[in-house]
Design a protein around this motif. Structure first.
Motif, PDB file in Angstrom:
ATOM      1  N   ASN A  80       0.819  -1.207   0.000  1.00 54.25           N
ATOM      2  CA  ASN A  80       0.000   0.000   0.000  1.00 54.25           C
ATOM      3  C   ASN A  80       0.854   1.259   0.000  1.00 54.25           C
ATOM      4  N   ARG A  82      -0.560   4.645   0.543  1.00 53.03           N
ATOM      5  CA  ARG A  82      -1.742   5.458   0.836  1.00 53.03           C
ATOM      6  C   ARG A  82      -2.942   4.954   0.042  1.00 53.03           C
ATOM      7  N   LYS A  83      -3.454   5.719  -0.907  1.00 55.71           N
ATOM      8  CA  LYS A  83      -4.628   5.294  -1.663  1.00 55.71           C
ATOM      9  C   LYS A  83      -4.293   4.365  -2.824  1.00 55.71           C
ATOM     10  N   LEU A  84      -3.012   4.163  -3.055  1.00 57.75           N
ATOM     11  CA  LEU A  84      -2.567   3.334  -4.171  1.00 57.75           C
ATOM     12  C   LEU A  84      -2.136   1.967  -3.660  1.00 57.75           C
ATOM     13  N   GLN A  85      -2.604   0.926  -4.335  1.00 55.64           N
ATOM     14  CA  GLN A  85      -2.274  -0.437  -3.965  1.00 55.64           C
ATOM     15  C   GLN A  85      -1.676  -1.154  -5.172  1.00 55.64           C
ATOM     16  N   VAL A 116      -2.524  -2.479 -10.336  1.00 56.27           N
ATOM     17  CA  VAL A 116      -2.531  -1.272  -9.514  1.00 56.27           C
ATOM     18  C   VAL A 116      -3.980  -0.835  -9.320  1.00 56.27           C
ATOM     19  N   ASN A 117      -4.395  -0.620  -8.067  1.00 54.17           N
ATOM     20  CA  ASN A 117      -5.732  -0.122  -7.749  1.00 54.17           C
ATOM     21  C   ASN A 117      -5.616   1.213  -7.022  1.00 54.17           C
ATOM     22  N   TYR A 118      -6.535   2.129  -7.329  1.00 53.47           N
ATOM     23  CA  TYR A 118      -6.521   3.449  -6.697  1.00 53.47           C
ATOM     24  C   TYR A 118      -7.907   3.748  -6.133  1.00 53.47           C
ATOM     25  N   LYS A 119      -7.953   4.122  -4.848  1.00 56.02           N
ATOM     26  CA  LYS A 119      -9.213   4.453  -4.193  1.00 56.02           C
ATOM     27  C   LYS A 119      -9.614   5.882  -4.547  1.00 56.02           C
ATOM     28  N   ILE A 120     -10.708   6.026  -5.301  1.00 52.27           N
ATOM     29  CA  ILE A 120     -11.135   7.358  -5.729  1.00 52.27           C
ATOM     30  C   ILE A 120     -12.285   7.906  -4.892  1.00 52.27           C
ATOM     31  N   TYR A 139     -12.948   1.796  -6.190  1.00 52.91           N
ATOM     32  CA  TYR A 139     -11.589   1.702  -6.712  1.00 52.91           C
ATOM     33  C   TYR A 139     -11.616   1.620  -8.240  1.00 52.91           C
ATOM     34  N   GLY A 141      -8.801   0.498 -11.344  1.00 51.90           N
ATOM     35  CA  GLY A 141      -7.511  -0.161 -11.426  1.00 51.90           C
ATOM     36  C   GLY A 141      -7.146  -0.561 -12.831  1.00 51.90           C
TER      37      GLY A 141
END
Length: 305
Positions: A80, A82-85, A116-120, A139, A141
């Motif tokens: 992780n 932050r908001k990026l996984q 890559v996943n990003y929490k929006i 998310y 991705g």
């Protein structure tokens, strides 16, 4: 997400390695499956095992058949920011084929997948009676599958068969994945839904697997006993395969769909997680009904840090 044991859709490629004498035997070279993310603050690493069984019978010649068994051993992990996984998956595939031509065993590394996943979006609210906490997460991705797997198709070989492309641990192509995931959580329950689209490119032999669409949804509930969390879950998944092409021409009957139900459980104690899942076919039409998934199970263990 970092401090709670949430059900999250994890996309991973499980490539299968086998050998076939007919054009339609076996399954497609890549399938997404629903998984559970372990509880982790920064990262995790784990090991997965899956076993699948397929059967194939030629429509025009019932004497030609194939019963195929696939085992996938996979290392995977995530981190992780932050908001990026960021996550990675590396499979090793073992297969056994029992057909009218005899018995064939094979093994090899599959294709490396990076995601890559990003929490929006993330919201938390209380119900009108203030007894239920509701949380929503969204998310977006993407990912790439690299041609690291075994792919030994020789189109110049006099014994070449178009079905040889289905018999490799790797597709030999660079493919791209795009996904959207929504998590709905309330108290100890939750529903996770994912829609993904995979864009396949042609490999060096000019064979291109059709693009694929995946729709998955699952419901889960969390039981807590001391330091242990038990999370049973049930769900469904639907996969649509567009038609494959070789040298620009469509491969007959290579498109289709697969609709399955899933049932599983995850157990978490401190930094160690154990999970199991069974995939149960409900309705399918692969290679015009000539190939059928019989069963699939998945087992795994993770360590979080």
């Amino acid at each position: 997400m970092n401090k709670s044991f949430l059900l999250t859709v994890v996309l991973f490629i499980a490539t299968f390695y086998s050998s076939y004498a007919c054009e339609i035997c076996g399954c497609s070279n890549g399938n997404f499956q629903i998984g559970l993310l372990p509880n982790f603050n920064k990262g995790f690493m784990g090991f997965r095992y899956s076993a699948s069984r397929f059967s194939s019978h030629l429509r025009d010649d019932a004497s030609e058949f194939s019963h195929d068994y696939y085992k996938t051993l996979e290392l995977w992990g995530g981190y992780n920011f932050r908001k990026l996984q960021v996550m990675g998956f590396m499979p090793y595939v073992i297969s056994r084929k029992e057909s009218d031509d005899g018995i064939t065993n094979a093994s090899g590394f599959g294709d490396l997948l990076l995601l890559v996943n990003y929490k929006i979006w993330s919201t938390t609210s209380l119900s009108e009676n203030e007894k239920v906490t509701v949380r929503n997460e969204l998310y977006v991705g993407g990912g790439i599958k690299l041609p690291t797997g075994v792919n030994r198709v020789d189109t110049d070989n006099p014994d070449f068969n178009i079905g040889d492309f289905n018999s490799q641990a790797g597709t030999g192509s660079v493919d791209y994945i795009f996904s959207v995931t929504h998590n709905l959580m309330w108290n100890r329950s939750g529903i996770v839904t994912n829609v993904a689209y995979r864009v396949n490119t042609a490999n060096q032999q000019d064979y291109r697997f059709g693009n694929r669409t995946y729709i998955n949804t699952s419901y889960y509930y969390t039981f807590t006993k001391a330091a242990t969390k038990i999370k049973p879950n049930v769900g469904i998944n639907y996969q649509i395969n567009a038609i494959n092409k070789f040298e620009g021409a469509e491969v007959e009957d290579s498109n289709g769909y697969n609709f399955n139900s899933t049932v599983g459980v995850n157990v978490l104690r401190k930094k160690i997680g154990v999970n199991a899942m069974a995939v149960i076919p409900v309705k399918q039409d692969m290679y015009d009904g000539q190939t059928k998934l019989q069963s699939r199970i998945l087992l795994g263990v993770t360590y979080s840090f």
